[in-house]
Structures are given as structure tokens and as C-alpha cells.
Design a protein around this motif. Structure first.
Motif, short mmCIF file in Angstrom:
data_model
loop_
_atom_site.label_atom_id
_atom_site.label_comp_id
_atom_site.label_asym_id
_atom_site.label_seq_id
_atom_site.Cartn_x
_atom_site.Cartn_y
_atom_site.Cartn_z
N PRO A 101 -6.24 1.77 0.59
CA PRO A 101 -5.60 2.84 0.76
C PRO A 101 -6.08 4.07 1.47
O PRO A 101 -4.76 4.33 1.84
CB PRO A 101 -5.65 3.27 -0.68
N GLU A 102 -7.52 4.19 2.07
CA GLU A 102 -7.44 4.27 2.93
C GLU A 102 -7.17 5.74 2.99
O GLU A 102 -7.57 6.71 1.90
CB GLU A 102 -6.75 3.68 4.27
N ASP A 103 -7.53 6.39 3.85
CA ASP A 103 -7.23 7.62 3.15
C ASP A 103 -6.38 9.02 2.77
O ASP A 103 -5.97 9.94 3.06
CB ASP A 103 -7.55 8.59 5.25
N LEU A 104 -5.11 7.80 2.57
CA LEU A 104 -4.40 8.42 2.14
C LEU A 104 -4.37 8.98 0.07
O LEU A 104 -4.01 10.27 -0.44
CB LEU A 104 -3.35 7.01 0.84
N VAL A 115 1.07 -1.25 -0.25
CA VAL A 115 -0.06 -0.32 -0.23
C VAL A 115 0.76 1.28 -0.08
O VAL A 115 1.83 1.35 0.63
CB VAL A 115 -1.08 0.07 1.29
#
Lengths: 547, 547
Positions: free
Chosen positions: B51-54, B16
Motif C-alpha cells: 500500500p506504500e504511503d497510502l 491496491v
């Protein structure tokens, strides 16, 4: 069709999941508002807000529907019509709803149309979106009831205006953030100007885990004038008188409470967040390590102000690296706060570890001290019941300058979302001001020296924070750029003037410390992006904007 | 218009946030697939998933777009066209997208239409939804590319079929859950029957924090027959040959790997989750407390199988309550696993605390022992770099039968989502089976007695888990009802036959322990509702379905 309405605004606290207690409190406020025609409650007042995944448990929704029916039935008793927030389930979907009830009957309802799903909010996870709202009718008056997020976009308000709404009553569950009151008023003014309708913005008050609701409810006329401003940080009930005039409905009640400025608002948020967390979770008080440093001094002051000195227990746990100055400062700090103070040296335990693990040195040995303090505090907490209060701040949490299972341990943190520079500002402010509602001393809460001496963890001889970190006046703006504003290293360099290599290094520390933050206790959110539900970063993460 | 296509299916792992490394790995696989016309990669393979909050950091999206362009450019080199997952930003919104590129040009793209926002997924938080997808065209063939969640609903597939799609290539990032492979195949069969189109279901493999992706990619014909079944738990590349026949496109490649059954699949998930977490976060290995109990024995076995015996360090930390039997079992356990074993009595530290806090008794005194073991393990971890492996299971985590900052401490947990009955099943299974790819012993991994003796925390004389808790065979089905199935106490009573008073008591323990779980380390998700991103309960919560 009436030309006059008395609308009661109930700025209330709540208990998440306590359907009976919330309903009883709502009826109690209704009795107090006996002279009103209509009483408005905050968003989801019956369930408490945010209900989070409780909404995914079918029995929770069933019981909420039953409690809703009981509240509707209760309106057959004399008193104002109730316009209250609850969950409505239909065709397998759950809605965040407002119900208008009178004479034991439901007169209408609004389902929330815009579901916030950013920041700390997860409403698309638990609710279905309702259609664009239509006005409800009460005594021949068309009332628009957009719900919280519905007014942050223009579709719902415009639709209500197009369908003939004459005024807008807006229930909210809007958590405190720095400068949020100004942001809300600006947005509400834009909406009143856009629709030509007056608006009541009703918010709740109180803490719920990491969130604190500040109240600060208000009424705005179509020209943008704030007619009523309710207080922040306390429950309040106000009866507003409305008259139908040539240009539409006007609020004849004029009342303006003053809202807190900076940094008093942050201090109040911390007090309320801590008080509600401690009380709701059944703790008789808090215990904390009083080190003679500013973080523990400010945490203790907030605790004494929120809970009372008799509910706060400071423990100084010196090691051989603890200076005489720190011992004095901690003792004097406790004396000024009037709280219980014990000194328990951790030296015997450190010696035991020197024996058990003779080769330990460097950070490994430093961490043992921080962890033995935790063992001491948690033993006292387990024995007597007080919750351990964590004293770390956001600067430390950002770069991982804290010991996991050591000084990071605790049930709750008041400084979690406050950078060190904010900690300084709050400490200076509190030393010469006393916030309303505070139970602590009228005078200063910590020795001046605690504020002026250079910060140190005292885990080795002569250690200073600034041996490892840049000065906080440099560090904090960098962190704010990287964390709260999601800037890149290059953007932060442009905004702060700091060196790219330094910022890249801070970014590495920040992203590497994610695993620590994932195990940190909850704490009061005060900024736009806290290290709780607000910022959801992977732990295993190879992305860096810098080198 | 071609009648024959070679489609390469790249079942890959990922990192990630590692845009460069992921792109390089994708090009490397493309070189290996030189004979193919087209190569299909998993969902968001370029960024890593999730990737979530990226995605909320603008620089991340910018760099992803740049890396996408470089990948597109790379297709001007000879080799198959690339159909790969990336983020596309347009008009201020970010999309979860698939791009089809060949000869250095983009031929088409699909934007994900259905964004999962339940369970561990937060895609509505970070992405905008694309329109219903249209087929992409390659060599005159109309290819439908619905993305993961798009095929769990029928709108996207039906739209693709209506617009003339001839086959469906579906990239996924589908995390492992018990029986998920069967659920996926059932759903894919429904979709192929509904559209009359063959479907390629490509999944990734590997661990990412709490999630583990099992691979298990497959190809299904419109009649529901599984033509190709790729392996689970390992990277794989397969070139499938497709021919246009009278009834439409058929896959001529027949290949069927066997998938794991229960409980081998769980064991493999634990191995892979741990291996990827440890390696990605740069740890040289793991350290854990080996108590002679079944939880630590199974955790150690998984660690040895995943990382190799030389990467695992078991430490026995006896107190005066530790039985001779436990000492023997821990020693024998380490011998069977071939891992490093040390014995470090915590007695000196316990004595130091007896001196520092002489009045301590009961649970407070018991917790001191558990926490002093943590201090010991974390000191060794800090000194030598190994990650502390937590050994708690889901039954304990559910009811709070664990010491916060004690045995709960650690960087990662392999048993976090496994109830105690599953721990028994896995231990028995591993003692007479060796999973593929395991680096541990061919024979048994723990003494038989570790499985058969009654569980105990050994924090006081003669203590047994069952003094405090019902038997795990009774407890676990209750917990599964309350947690994984979100049942009420009454519903659990009906489903399990257990007593309402007992279940109410378990529910109280469960909800009261929320604060502990909030500070627990991440661990492998294996069920439908883990105690990580899956279950988002308030800590301050007054709702109970029971008494």
C-alpha cells in the motif's frame, strides 16, 4: 580535568562518496581551527550525507573504515581533537557513528540510536541502531554526543544526562524545510530544559540531489537562551569558548548571525541546491526555455544568481501561438539577467509533424509543440554540455498540468517543490531584493508584466491556465491539504472552504498524475512532502478519499 | 476440539487501494469455498499490497478499519471463518495485521512482528512492529499466523511453537524474483523442521507497478515434504483437508502443480506485470516502436501474449540510417504477431531540425532522431490512448546506452530488469515455446534474423552496439556483479576474469547514468536489485571502487 575548552564548530559542505576529498577538507578546517581543543564536524561528514545505498556496498564501508583510520592517525599532528561522523561496521552491521580522536588514537565513539525512516530518510534500511549513548570523555569532561535524530526523542539525551554528561555536542544532517530552523530551536530548547545541559547543534550546509542543508547551527544554554547563532547558507567555522562554572558549562562566546526570513530562505535553498547539483555533476552551466512566463523567468533568475549570467542560456522557441508580448518579455527578461538569449522558432518542426501526422488535434497536438521544444533544448544541451533546467512548479506537477518529455524534461528543477503562489511571492520578492551571495543583477530580474499577466502555456490560441484549473489562490491550499498534510477531501473542504466536488476533482487529477511525477527530474525540496523520496505513492492506485 | 479442518487457500489478485472491490472479491471467493471451515487470504488482501504511503493518510486507515468491520460482519452469513490481511490502527500506530473472524465476531488477530525494510520494501516507514505473535484459537485448534517476513527469521515461529501452535498458516505478499520459489521452499522447510509444525505458505498473484506476485503457494509437512503445490501466475482456490493424527496435524490433500522453469518464469512475470499495469491504469492497449531489433520484438511479443494482438500497435519509424533489413524484419515481426503495423518515416522532422539547428552532429544529432521517434509515438498515444511501451533492457539502462526522452520514454517497460543476454534467451525460448495463458501465436513470434543479427541502434551509418560496448556476454556478468551483487571492481574482476580497466570504465558509465535511470518508467522486477525502489543511489556521487 579542565575548566575551559575551546570547541570549534565546522559548518561544512561535503561531497557524497568522496572519502578522500571530504577527509582533506576536514583536515584543512582543523588546521584553520588550530587554537581549539576540540573540533566538531557534522553527521557523516567523511562519507557525505545521505550516503543512501552506497552503505550497502561492502567496499564502500571498507574504504570508509580505512579513511577513518587515516583521519585518526592525522590527529597525531598538532591541532584540536576531532569529533567526526563516519560509518563503523561491526559484526556484520553498519552504524552511523561519531568518533572522538586525539593524538592518533580513538578516545571514544557514539553510535546513532534513533534512525529516521520517514520522509526522505531511509536510515533503518542502511544502518543498525546503536545502544543508548554514553558520554565520551575528553580532558576529564563528560561530553554527550547524540546524533541528529537522537535529540528528537528524549531517551538518548536523558540517558546521557543520567550518566553524567556535562554538555551535549550534536552533529546533524538536517535538510532545509520551510520554518525548520524554528522547529529545530524549539525542540533543542525542550531538550536543554529537560536535561539541564547546554547543547551545540551543528548542521551542515550545501545541496545533495533533492536535499539542501541550510547550516544555521547554534548553541543553546540550559535556560533555553540561544548563545550562538551561525549563518545559514554558507560554510563557517567558529571557535567557541566554554567555561566550567558553578551551575555547569557555559559558552562564553556570543555571536548571532541573522537567519533568512520568508521567502528569502526558499530562494537561498534554490540557489544552493542548483549550484551544488550543477557543479557536482560536471555541467558547465544550464540551458532553459525562456517563454516569457513567470516559471521560466524565476528559474532563470535563480540560475543566474547561483551560477552567474555567463553560465545561463535562455532559449525562446516561438510557435504560431506565441504572442508578441511573450517574445518581448523573454527578450527583456534575458537582457535584465544579462544571460545569453537565442530565439529558435519550432515552426519548421511543427510543420513536419503536421505532414507526418495530419490528423493530430487537441491535447495531442499541443503536446507535440512542448516536446519539440524539448528536442531543441536537449539537442543544444547534448551539443554544448549545459544541463537543461526544468521550469515546472509544484502546482502543475500535482495535477499533471505539464507535458511528459516536454516541459517536464530536464536534469534538475528549482521550482519542483514550490507551489505557483510561492513562485509569485518569490518573483515579487526578488524583483525588489537581492539575496546575499547572489551573482545576478542588483535590480529587478524580470519585467513586471511577467508577474502580473495571467499564466498561459500558449499551446493554443488564447489559452490560459485558468481555463483548465481553478485560480492558483484556490488550487494551492487544496493541494497543500491533499499532498503536504495528507488530508481527505472532506478535511480539505473544512480547512479551505472550497467545494467538495472541486476538491474531489483535484484529488483525481493528483492521483492520476503519479505516473508523470515518477519520471520527473529531481528538484529542491522546500516543503514537508516533496514529490521525490518524500512521498511514495503507488501509480496503480484505486484509493480516493473523495468521489 | 475438532480433529478435522477444511482450510481453503485463496491465491488471489488484488487492486491496491480498492477497499470495496477487494472486499467484494474476498467474499466472492468465500462463497466458492463454502465447504471449508476456514479460508486464508494473502497478506494485506483488503488494502492491496504494497500500500506504500497510502498508510500515511489517516483517512485511508480509517476507511480500511471500516471495511474490516464490514468483512467481520459478513462472516455472520454462513460460510468459512475468514483469516484475512488488513491494517489495524491503535494508539496512533498502524499495524500490518491478520484478523480471524467468524459468526460476525473477531476471534483473534496477529500483528506483523518483522517488518521488511530492505530491497523494495519500506514497511518500517509505514507500520509499527507488533509483539511476537501468539497462536489464535479456532474450533479448539491453536493456529499460528506469522505474516510473511515473520517466517524469514526464527523468533516468531519459535514463539508460536512454544505457545502451543499446532499448525502455521502464513499469508504472504512475496514478489517474484528469479529462483525465489526455491529460496522460499528452502526457508519454509527450515522453519517446519525447526518447529516440528506443518506450514501453509499462501502468496498472492498479480502485478502491482514494478512488482509481480507469482502465487506458487504451497503446503509443507514438518518433515519438509511439499504436500500441496499450487500453480504460479494464476488465481486459484484450493480446499485442503487437515486431520489431527498422533504426530500432529497432517494435510490429507495432495496436489502438485508444476512451476515454471527458466526462462518461462521470467516471461510469465513480464506478461502478468504488463497486463495488470495496462488494465489498472485504464489503457486500451499499447503502442511501441518496432525497429526490427530484438528488444522491441520481444517487448511486442510479451505485449501480444499478455493483451492480445488487437491491443498492440507497432510503429516502424525509419530514418535515412534504417536498413532495408530492419524494415523487412519489423514488417515480418508484426505479421507474425498479427498486430497493427504502421510505417511513419521521421525524415521530414529530421530535416526540419537540420534546418533549425544546422550545426548539430555526433551524439547530439543521433539523439534528435531517437527523440523525434518518441514525439511521434507519444502523439499517437495521446491521440488514441494506447500506452507507450518502452523497450530498453537492463544492460542499456545500466550504462546509459539509451536516449533520455527518446527510446527511454514510455509508461512501462517489460525488459527493464532483464539484461541483454536474458533478452536473447527469452526470445529464443519464445520462438519455440508458447507459455500457458498467452494470447499470441502458437509458432515463432519474431524472424530468426532478429535474434542472430548484431544489435544496432541505427542512429548513424553502420552503427553497432559493440562499437561502444563490450559484447553482452562480457558486459552482463560485469553489470550483475556491480549492480545486483554490489561487488567492487576488483571483486568483479576475480569473479568474471574481465580486465580491471574495462570494469572500472563500466562502473563509471553505470554511476554516471544514475540521472537517466531516475527518469525511467517503471518496469517488471525480475532480479534481486532492480533500478526502481530496489536500488537507491545518489545521483551526485563521487564514490568509485575502480579507477
Amino acid at each position: 580535568m579542565t575548566d575551559r575548552l575551546i570547541i570549534a564548530l565546522a559548518q561544512m559542505n561535503q561531497l557524497v562518496g568522496a572519502l578522500e576529498a571530504n577527509a582533506e577538507a576536514m583536515l584543512e578546517v582543523r588546521r584553520k581551527a588550530a587554537g581549539a581543543d576540540l573540533i566538531l564536524y557534522p553527521e557523516l561528514q567523511l562519507t557525505g550525507y545521505p550516503p543512501e545505498d552506497l552503505v550497502l556496498k561492502p567496499e564502500f564501508v571498507r574504504r570508509t573504515m580505512e579513511a577513518t583510520e587515516r583521519l585518526v592517525d592525522a590527529t597525531s599532528e598538532p591541532g584540536p581533537a576531532m569529533l567526526f561522523g563516519t560509518v563503523i561496521a561491526e559484526d556484520g552491521a553498519s552504524y552511523n557513528a561519531m568518533v572522538l580522536a586525539n593524538d592518533g588514537k580513538i578516545l571514544g565513539r557514539t553510535l546513532k540510536h534513533e534512525l529516521p525512516n520517514y520522509g526522505t530518510f531511509d536510515e533503518k534500511r542502511i544502518f543498525a541502531a546503536g545502544p543508548l549513548p554514553s558520554p565520551l570523555e575528553y580532558e576529564g569532561v563528560k561530553i554527550g554526543v547524540p546524533i541528529c535524530e537522537d535529540i528528537w526523542w528524549d531517551a538518548a539525551c536523558n540517558n546521557l544526562a543520567n550518566e553524567g554528561a556535562e554538555l551535549l555536542l550534536v552533529p546533524n544532517g538536517s535538510p532545509y524545510e520551510l520554518d525548520k530552523d524554528q522547529i529545530r530551536q524549539k525542540m533543542v530548547r525542550a531538550r536543554t530544559l529537560g536535561t539541564g545541559l547546554p547543547m551545540v547543534y551543528l548542521n551542515r550546509v550545501g545541496g545533495q540531489d533533492e536535499l539542501v542543508f541550510d547550516g544555521s547551527s547554534f548553541v543553546v544554554h540550559p535556560d533555553g537562551e540561544v548563545i550562538v547563532q551561525m549563518a545559514d547558507w554558507e560554510e563557517a567555522l567558529i571557535l567557541t569558548e566554554w567555561r566550567r562554572e558553578a551551575g555547569g558549562w557555559c559558552c562564553a562566546t556570543k555571536e548571532r548571525d541573522e537567519l533568512d526570513g520568508y521567502p528569502e530562505d526558499i530562494y537561498h535553498a534554490m540557489m544552493l541546491g542548483l549550484r551544488d547539483y550543477v557543479q557536482r555533476n560536471g555541467f558547465p552551466g544550464v540551458i532553459l526555455g525562456l517563454s516569457g512566463g513567470i516559471d521560466s523567468a524565476l528559474s532563470a533568475a535563480v540560475a543566474v544568481d547561483a551560477l552567474g549570467a555567463d553560465k545561463v542560456w535562455g532559449v525562446m522557441m516561438p510557435s504560431k501561438y506565441t504572442s508578441e508580448e511573450s517574445l518581448e518579455d523573454a527578450r527583456e527578461n534575458a537582457r535584465m539577467l544579462g544571460c545569453r538569449h537565442d530565439v529558435i522558432p519550432i515552426i519548421p518542426a511543427v510543420q513536419a509533424f503536421d505532414e507526418m501526422l495530419p490528423d493530430l488535434k487537441g491535447v495531442a497536438a499541443e503536446n507535440v509543440q512542448a516536446r519539440l521544444r524539448m528536442v531543441t533544448l536537449m539537442a543544444l544541451s547534448n551539443a554544448e554540455g549545459q544541463m537543461l533546467l526544468t521550469t515546472g512548479n509544484k502546482s502543475e506537477m500535482s495535477v499533471g498540468y505539464a507535458t511528459l518529455y516536454g516541459d517536464m524534461a530536464g536534469g534538475y528543477s528549482v521550482l519542483k517543490d514550490a507551489y505557483k503562489t510561492t513562485v509569485f511571492a518569490l518573483s515579487k520578492w526578488r524583483n525588489s531584493n537581492k539575496p546575499s551571495g547572489a551573482l545576478g543583477p542588483d535590480g529587478p530580474v524580470m519585467p513586471e508584466r511577467v508577474i502580473t499577466k495571467p499564466p498561459t502555456a500558449e499551446l493554443r490560441p488564447g489559452q490560459k491556465d485558468q481555463d483548465t484549473l481553478p485560480p492558483y489562490s484556490v488550487l494551492d491550499p487544496i493541494l497543500e491539504g491533499l499532498v503536504d498534510k495528507e488530508m481527505s477531501v472532506k478535511e480539505v473542504a473544512l480547512a479551505t472552504g472550497s467545494d467538495v466536488a472541486l476538491i474531489s476533482n483535484i484529488e483525481r487529477m493528483l492521483l492520476r498524475a503519479e505516473y508523470k511525477r515518477r519520471q520527473a527530474p529531481p528538484g529542491v525540496k522546500i516543503g514537508a512532502r516533496n514529490f521525490g523520496r518524500d512521498r511514495r505513492y503507488p501509480i496503480s492506485n484505486f484509493f480516493r478519499t473523495g468521489a
